[in-house]
Design a protein around this motif. Structure first.
Motif, PDB file in Angstrom:
ATOM      1  N   GLY A 220       5.939  14.124  45.268  1.00  0.00           N
ATOM      2  CA  GLY A 220       6.831  13.790  44.182  1.00  0.00           C
ATOM      3  C   GLY A 220       7.337  15.057  43.517  1.00  0.00           C
ATOM      4  N   GLN A 221       8.188  14.899  42.531  1.00  0.00           N
ATOM      5  CA  GLN A 221       8.853  16.036  41.917  1.00  0.00           C
ATOM      6  C   GLN A 221       8.001  16.737  40.864  1.00  0.00           C
ATOM      7  OE1 GLN A 221       9.041  13.045  40.812  1.00  0.00           O
ATOM      8  NE2 GLN A 221       9.463  13.049  38.615  1.00  0.00           N
ATOM      9  N   GLY A 222       6.907  16.162  40.458  1.00  0.00           N
ATOM     10  CA  GLY A 222       6.063  16.776  39.455  1.00  0.00           C
ATOM     11  C   GLY A 222       6.399  16.298  38.059  1.00  0.00           C
ATOM     12  N   THR A 223       5.364  16.195  37.249  1.00  0.00           N
ATOM     13  CA  THR A 223       5.550  15.832  35.839  1.00  0.00           C
ATOM     14  C   THR A 223       4.658  16.748  35.002  1.00  0.00           C
ATOM     15  OG1 THR A 223       5.526  13.997  34.241  1.00  0.00           O
ATOM     16  CG2 THR A 223       3.785  13.987  35.921  1.00  0.00           C
ATOM     17  N   LEU A 224       5.221  17.298  33.948  1.00  0.00           N
ATOM     18  CA  LEU A 224       4.530  18.309  33.163  1.00  0.00           C
ATOM     19  C   LEU A 224       3.627  17.672  32.122  1.00  0.00           C
ATOM     20  CD1 LEU A 224       4.099  21.275  32.300  1.00  0.00           C
ATOM     21  CD2 LEU A 224       6.134  21.025  30.835  1.00  0.00           C
ATOM     22  N   VAL A 225       2.394  18.123  32.115  1.00  0.00           N
ATOM     23  CA  VAL A 225       1.427  17.718  31.086  1.00  0.00           C
ATOM     24  C   VAL A 225       1.058  18.965  30.282  1.00  0.00           C
ATOM     25  CG1 VAL A 225      -0.899  16.856  30.659  1.00  0.00           C
ATOM     26  CG2 VAL A 225       0.521  15.808  32.445  1.00  0.00           C
TER      27      VAL A 225
ATOM     28  N   GLY B  68       5.268  10.046  33.271  1.00  0.00           N
ATOM     29  CA  GLY B  68       4.190   9.870  32.316  1.00  0.00           C
ATOM     30  C   GLY B  68       3.690  11.136  31.660  1.00  0.00           C
ATOM     31  N   GLY B  69       4.177  12.279  32.111  1.00  0.00           N
ATOM     32  CA  GLY B  69       3.750  13.521  31.496  1.00  0.00           C
ATOM     33  C   GLY B  69       4.292  13.670  30.084  1.00  0.00           C
ATOM     34  N   GLY B  70       3.760  14.662  29.388  1.00  0.00           N
ATOM     35  CA  GLY B  70       4.233  14.899  28.037  1.00  0.00           C
ATOM     36  C   GLY B  70       3.303  15.834  27.304  1.00  0.00           C
TER      37      GLY B  70
ATOM     38  N   VAL C 113       1.690  21.271  35.808  1.00  0.00           N
ATOM     39  CA  VAL C 113       2.591  20.302  36.419  1.00  0.00           C
ATOM     40  C   VAL C 113       1.756  19.478  37.393  1.00  0.00           C
ATOM     41  CG1 VAL C 113       4.632  19.930  37.832  1.00  0.00           C
ATOM     42  CG2 VAL C 113       4.579  21.819  36.187  1.00  0.00           C
ATOM     43  N   TYR C 114       1.838  18.177  37.249  1.00  0.00           N
ATOM     44  CA  TYR C 114       1.066  17.264  38.080  1.00  0.00           C
ATOM     45  C   TYR C 114       1.979  16.674  39.156  1.00  0.00           C
ATOM     46  CZ  TYR C 114      -2.933  17.552  34.993  1.00  0.00           C
ATOM     47  OH  TYR C 114      -4.017  18.011  34.279  1.00  0.00           O
TER      48      TYR C 114
ATOM     49  N   ARG D  97      -1.406   8.601  30.748  1.00  0.00           N
ATOM     50  CA  ARG D  97      -1.460   7.953  32.047  1.00  0.00           C
ATOM     51  C   ARG D  97      -0.217   8.341  32.848  1.00  0.00           C
ATOM     52  NH1 ARG D  97      -1.425   1.587  33.837  1.00  0.00           N
ATOM     53  NH2 ARG D  97       0.780   1.771  33.239  1.00  0.00           N
ATOM     54  N   LEU D  98      -0.473   8.903  34.002  1.00  0.00           N
ATOM     55  CA  LEU D  98       0.605   9.249  34.919  1.00  0.00           C
ATOM     56  C   LEU D  98       0.796   8.131  35.931  1.00  0.00           C
ATOM     57  CD1 LEU D  98      -0.234  12.995  35.696  1.00  0.00           C
ATOM     58  CD2 LEU D  98       1.047  12.026  33.772  1.00  0.00           C
TER      59      LEU D  98
END
Length: 118
Positions: free
Chosen positions: A109-114, A7-9, A91-92, A18-19
């Motif tokens: 988790g692996q993380g998602t970049l916001v 959900g990052g971006g 990174v979330y 929304r993640l």
């Protein structure tokens, strides 16, 4: 146990994202779950957490702007982020934990970049 964050971006300041964090098994098995974030050169900080009983907590910088929720049927934890600011860029990471009197297990988790642009 595997946690898959998504959900990052890239979003403009004032926008929303929304993640999602989906677990490979039932999230009811965890004592709690949460979201952390780490900006470049900074430590990883708590953003929001939810205990198995539903108690939630938020980092001071996101109170009133972010909301954590979960869907047990989908084994998914969410983080609704609003009124985003450039300082929310990070990174979330999704976290889940289990605690007993003799053990402590943490899963990440692996993380998602916001990225929030000004």
């Amino acid at each position: 146990v595997q946690l898959q964050a998504s959900g990052g971006g890239l979003v403009q300041a004032g926008g929303s994202l929304r993640l999602s964090c989906t677990a490979s098994g039932s999230i009811a098995n965890f004592d709690g779950m949460g979201w952390y974030r780490q900006a470049p050169g900074k430590q990883r900080d708590l953003v929001a957490s939810m205990r198995s009983g539903g108690t939630v907590a938020y980092g001071d910088s996101v109170k009133g702007r972010f909301t954590v929720s979960r869907d047990n049927a989908k084994n998914t934890l969410y983080l609704q982020m609003g009124s985003l600011k450039p300082e929310d860029t990070a990174v979330y990471y999704c976290n889940a934990y289990q605690r007993t009197s003799w053990s402590a297990n943490d899963y990440w988790g692996q993380g998602t970049l916001v990225t929030v642009s000004s």
